[in-house]
Motif scaffolding. Structure first.
Motif, PDB file in Angstrom:
ATOM      1  N   LEU A  58       2.184   9.864  -4.900  1.00  0.00           N
ATOM      2  CA  LEU A  58       2.582  11.236  -4.314  1.00  0.00           C
ATOM      3  C   LEU A  58       3.902  11.784  -5.081  1.00  0.00           C
ATOM      4  N   LYS A  59       4.667  10.907  -5.229  1.00  0.00           N
ATOM      5  CA  LYS A  59       6.207  11.513  -6.020  1.00  0.00           C
ATOM      6  C   LYS A  59       5.668  12.107  -7.253  1.00  0.00           C
ATOM      7  N   SER A  60       4.775  11.203  -8.089  1.00  0.00           N
ATOM      8  CA  SER A  60       4.332  11.998  -9.314  1.00  0.00           C
ATOM      9  C   SER A  60       3.710  12.978  -9.125  1.00  0.00           C
ATOM     10  N   ALA A  61       2.764  13.233  -8.413  1.00  0.00           N
ATOM     11  CA  ALA A  61       2.032  14.662  -8.183  1.00  0.00           C
ATOM     12  C   ALA A  61       2.808  15.535  -7.353  1.00  0.00           C
ATOM     13  N   LEU A  62       3.626  15.266  -6.577  1.00  0.00           N
ATOM     14  CA  LEU A  62       4.201  16.431  -5.756  1.00  0.00           C
ATOM     15  C   LEU A  62       5.792  16.630  -5.907  1.00  0.00           C
ATOM     16  N   GLY A  63       6.278  15.482  -6.485  1.00  0.00           N
ATOM     17  CA  GLY A  63       7.674  15.761  -6.543  1.00  0.00           C
ATOM     18  C   GLY A  63       8.511  15.689  -5.223  1.00  0.00           C
ATOM     19  N   ASP A  64       9.386  16.613  -5.003  1.00  0.00           N
ATOM     20  CA  ASP A  64      10.274  16.303  -3.721  1.00  0.00           C
ATOM     21  C   ASP A  64       9.448  16.977  -2.398  1.00  0.00           C
ATOM     22  N   LYS A  65       8.115  17.093  -2.642  1.00  0.00           N
ATOM     23  CA  LYS A  65       7.309  17.618  -1.584  1.00  0.00           C
ATOM     24  C   LYS A  65       6.537  16.140  -1.206  1.00  0.00           C
ATOM     25  N   ALA A  66       6.668  15.060  -1.807  1.00  0.00           N
ATOM     26  CA  ALA A  66       5.743  13.991  -1.594  1.00  0.00           C
ATOM     27  C   ALA A  66       5.951  13.447  -0.215  1.00  0.00           C
ATOM     28  N   HIS A  67       7.249  13.424   0.416  1.00  0.00           N
ATOM     29  CA  HIS A  67       7.455  13.020   1.882  1.00  0.00           C
ATOM     30  C   HIS A  67       6.654  13.509   2.885  1.00  0.00           C
ATOM     31  N   GLU A  68       6.363  14.835   2.627  1.00  0.00           N
ATOM     32  CA  GLU A  68       5.632  15.578   3.600  1.00  0.00           C
ATOM     33  C   GLU A  68       4.110  14.909   3.830  1.00  0.00           C
ATOM     34  N   HIS A  69       3.709  14.169   2.944  1.00  0.00           N
ATOM     35  CA  HIS A  69       2.412  13.549   2.958  1.00  0.00           C
ATOM     36  C   HIS A  69       2.401  11.950   3.744  1.00  0.00           C
ATOM     37  N   ILE A  70       3.589  11.582   3.935  1.00  0.00           N
ATOM     38  CA  ILE A  70       3.772  10.237   4.793  1.00  0.00           C
ATOM     39  C   ILE A  70       3.960  10.546   6.072  1.00  0.00           C
ATOM     40  N   VAL A  71       3.446   9.687   7.205  1.00  0.00           N
ATOM     41  CA  VAL A  71       3.838   9.681   8.344  1.00  0.00           C
ATOM     42  C   VAL A  71       3.935   8.278   8.734  1.00  0.00           C
ATOM     43  N   ALA A  72       5.340   7.879   9.471  1.00  0.00           N
ATOM     44  CA  ALA A  72       5.391   6.369   9.789  1.00  0.00           C
ATOM     45  C   ALA A  72       5.330   6.315  11.092  1.00  0.00           C
ATOM     46  N   VAL A  73       4.680   5.354  11.435  1.00  0.00           N
ATOM     47  CA  VAL A  73       4.569   4.784  12.849  1.00  0.00           C
ATOM     48  C   VAL A  73       5.180   3.300  12.739  1.00  0.00           C
ATOM     49  N   THR A  74       6.194   3.114  13.494  1.00  0.00           N
ATOM     50  CA  THR A  74       6.924   1.717  13.175  1.00  0.00           C
ATOM     51  C   THR A  74       8.131   1.794  14.450  1.00  0.00           C
ATOM     52  N   SER A  75       8.922   0.473  14.331  1.00  0.00           N
ATOM     53  CA  SER A  75       9.916   0.141  15.198  1.00  0.00           C
ATOM     54  C   SER A  75      10.910   1.347  14.957  1.00  0.00           C
ATOM     55  N   GLU A  76      11.627   1.839  16.095  1.00  0.00           N
ATOM     56  CA  GLU A  76      12.696   2.564  15.779  1.00  0.00           C
ATOM     57  C   GLU A  76      13.854   2.080  15.266  1.00  0.00           C
ATOM     58  N   ASP A  77      14.066   0.651  15.720  1.00  0.00           N
ATOM     59  CA  ASP A  77      15.488   0.365  14.811  1.00  0.00           C
ATOM     60  C   ASP A  77      15.359  -1.093  14.429  1.00  0.00           C
ATOM     61  N   LYS A  78      14.006  -1.564  13.691  1.00  0.00           N
ATOM     62  CA  LYS A  78      13.916  -2.620  13.213  1.00  0.00           C
ATOM     63  C   LYS A  78      13.141  -2.827  11.770  1.00  0.00           C
ATOM     64  N   GLY A  79      13.391  -3.276  10.677  1.00  0.00           N
ATOM     65  CA  GLY A  79      12.691  -3.156   9.729  1.00  0.00           C
ATOM     66  C   GLY A  79      12.831  -2.058   8.521  1.00  0.00           C
ATOM     67  N   GLN A  92       0.907  -0.986  -0.077  1.00  0.00           N
ATOM     68  CA  GLN A  92       0.060   0.063  -0.046  1.00  0.00           C
ATOM     69  C   GLN A  92       0.764   1.319   0.143  1.00  0.00           C
ATOM     70  N   PHE A  93       1.878   1.015   0.786  1.00  0.00           N
ATOM     71  CA  PHE A  93       2.746   2.490   1.037  1.00  0.00           C
ATOM     72  C   PHE A  93       3.309   2.737  -0.524  1.00  0.00           C
ATOM     73  N   LEU A  94       3.913   1.649  -1.150  1.00  0.00           N
ATOM     74  CA  LEU A  94       4.583   2.019  -2.377  1.00  0.00           C
ATOM     75  C   LEU A  94       3.844   2.650  -3.304  1.00  0.00           C
ATOM     76  N   ILE A  95       2.401   2.124  -3.549  1.00  0.00           N
ATOM     77  CA  ILE A  95       1.435   2.488  -4.308  1.00  0.00           C
ATOM     78  C   ILE A  95       1.281   3.893  -4.133  1.00  0.00           C
ATOM     79  N   VAL A  96       0.888   4.360  -2.799  1.00  0.00           N
ATOM     80  CA  VAL A  96       0.413   5.701  -2.631  1.00  0.00           C
ATOM     81  C   VAL A  96       1.920   6.645  -2.964  1.00  0.00           C
ATOM     82  N   TYR A  97       2.951   6.098  -2.310  1.00  0.00           N
ATOM     83  CA  TYR A  97       4.322   6.909  -2.308  1.00  0.00           C
ATOM     84  C   TYR A  97       4.552   7.289  -3.784  1.00  0.00           C
ATOM     85  N   ASP A  98       4.363   6.280  -4.723  1.00  0.00           N
ATOM     86  CA  ASP A  98       4.783   6.544  -5.952  1.00  0.00           C
ATOM     87  C   ASP A  98       3.587   7.485  -6.720  1.00  0.00           C
TER      88      ASP A  98
END
Ligand code: PA5
Length: 465
Positions: free
Chosen positions: A163-184, A155-161
């Motif tokens: 976002l990058k097409s639509a927003l270029g280098d601003k795409a990362h501003e539209h993702i928030v990651a909730v995950t392990s601090e040091d794994k994965g 899902q992430f890969l689909i939406v990030y792609d």
């Protein structure tokens, strides 16, 4: 604390010989107290970090609140991408605490972004989501503790792609990651791409993570008071410090289910009489099933234990499943979730004076109808010797929902200890995950791929065309 647990209708006192006797309950007191001791001894350690969450998140709560207030202003839609413990909690809390048709409300009333939880990889559903959101005005919250789950990463890969097409280098501003601090992988990607990130403590497993940033961030974004959620959990935790069944509601619920299973009641039905609580049952189903459904106990003995959780909704399922509950096998415990005060009510209008069979309803309210139907269903089941208990919430608000979630987490932990199993692993889930990796040819899964290739094919004679 205004959550009460009424288990009269599980006891011989109400059910007759099919119920649990006071002596049986007393007999299990030592086991219950030892389960309580074990759970307390593990507090905050190994995979029991969830017991610290109500207490130790002051700074995190502040950061989440400020991120949420920024997100609320910056986007039109907020989409959670996750699965299992990384999706069911956010969905359950949102449905419990926000307007039932929140997304359809005008922005002025909603006061925050529209909210979606995408917890499947059904392509039609993903396309449907993309039909109703504008990715350029959406923040995607990618939740995965392992940072590796195929569904979430796809899902992430689909939406990030997109976002990058639509927003270029601003795409990362539209993702928030909730995950392990040091794994994965997600944390590595987050660092590389510059995503805003929140961490899931290593000692908190997916299905026990709702009171971590997994649940707190999405809740705060839709305007839920997360401090009250945590306060409710804290107060419930204090109640659960008692080792006595008569004082500790989670311990009582655990021991009652434990005895019920011994009586052959292998099905645990949760039936909220409130639409707002319907996803709490889904969340609970995962918690109960994935934590307690185990092949081996802690000594390695094959036990194949676990009660099957089932969701029903009152009053809707009175017209379907309740027939089975009243007349089918005596293999169920039904836990009703009752709400004392609905947040709003509707009076049933007059206008049917000539039809007494309908007119008796007029002037009463829908809330009253719901409560009376719960009473009636409970009465009918009890008359037939069907085990049931009722958990009553004074109100559905952040405080009570925090307390309720914590109550069920404690119940599950005690049940795991009574069964002497590891409630925090999920080897049965990992099996399916690994087979998927192998089918996709992922490196490191060659042996599994070979095992699948050489497994027995389906026999034609058992396929009807
Ligand atoms: O309770 C669990 O551990 C699981 O249900 C996980 O939450 C689920 O498999 C998703 O895992 P993850 O958060 O690592 O993507």
């Amino acid at each position: 604390m205004s959550i009460t647990v009424n288990y009269n209708n599980m006891m011989q006192y109400a059910l007759g010989e099919r119920g649990i006797s006071d002596a049986e309950l007393k007999q299990q007191e030592i086991l219950a107290q030892s389960a309580h001791f074990q759970v307390e001894a593990g507090r905050g350690r190994d995979m029991q970090g969830w017991m610290d969450l109500p207490y130790e998140q002051g700074e995190i709560v502040k950061t989440i609140k400020s991120a949420a207030s920024r997100i609320r202003k910056s986007c039109e839609a907020f989409v959670v991408l996750g699965i299992g413990g990384s999706a069911l909690g956010p969905q359950a809390v949102f449905t419990a605490l926000k307007h039932y048709y929140y997304n359809e409300l005008p922005k002025k009333l909603r006061k925050g972004p529209r909210f979606y939880v995408c917890d499947n990889v059904d392509p039609e559903r993903m396309n449907a989501l993309l039909d109703v959101i504008n990715v350029e005005k959406t923040v995607f919250c990618v939740i995965t503790k392992s940072g590796a789950t195929s569904e979430t990463m796809s899902q992430f890969l689909i939406v990030y792609d997109l976002l990058k097409s639509a927003l270029g280098d601003k795409a990362h501003e539209h993702i928030v990651a909730v995950t392990s601090e040091d794994k994965g992988n997600l944390i590595k990607l987050a660092r590389k791409e510059g995503f805003e990130t929140f961490f899931i403590p290593a000692s908190v497993g997916g299905r026990f993570s709702e009171l971590s940033p997994v649940g707190l961030l999405p809740a705060a974004v839709v305007g839920i008071d997360i401090s009250k959620l945590l306060k409710g959990a804290r107060d419930m935790d204090r109640k659960c410090r008692s080792k006595y069944i008569s004082k500790n509601p989670a311990l009582a619920l655990a021991v009652l289910q434990y005895i019920s299973v011994k009586q052959g009641k292998n099905i645990n039905v949760m039936m909220p009489y409130s639409d707002s609580l319907r996803y709490i049952s889904d969340w609970y189903n995962q918690l109960w099933a994935e934590s307690l459904g185990k092949e081996k106990d802690k000594l390695g003995k094959t036990v194949n234990c676990g009660q099957t959780p089932v969701k029903a909704v009152g009053v809707t399922d009175q017209h379907s499943q309740v027939q089975l509950y009243n007349e089918g096998p005596y293999d169920k415990v039904i836990t009703f979730l009752e709400v004392r005060d609905f947040r709003s009510d509707v009076t049933i209008a007059a206008g049917c004076e000539d039809f007494p069979d309908v007119n008796f309803l007029c002037g009463h309210s829908l809330g009253e109808l719901m409560s009376k139907e719960l009473y009636a269903t409970r009465y009918a089941l009890t008359q037939r010797g069907r085990a049931n208990c009722t958990i009553t919430l004074d109100a559905v608000d952040a405080y009570h929902i925090g307390a309720l979630l914590y109550l069920f987490q404690m119940q599950t932990a005690y049940e795991g200890a009574m069964l002497n199993i590891n409630a925090y692993d999920q080897p049965g889930v990992e099996g399916g995950k690994n087979a998927t990796y192998a089918l996709f040819g992922r490196k490191g899964y060659e042996a599994k791929a070979e095992e699948i290739r050489s497994s027995q094919p389906d026999a034609d004679k058992y396929i009807i065309k």
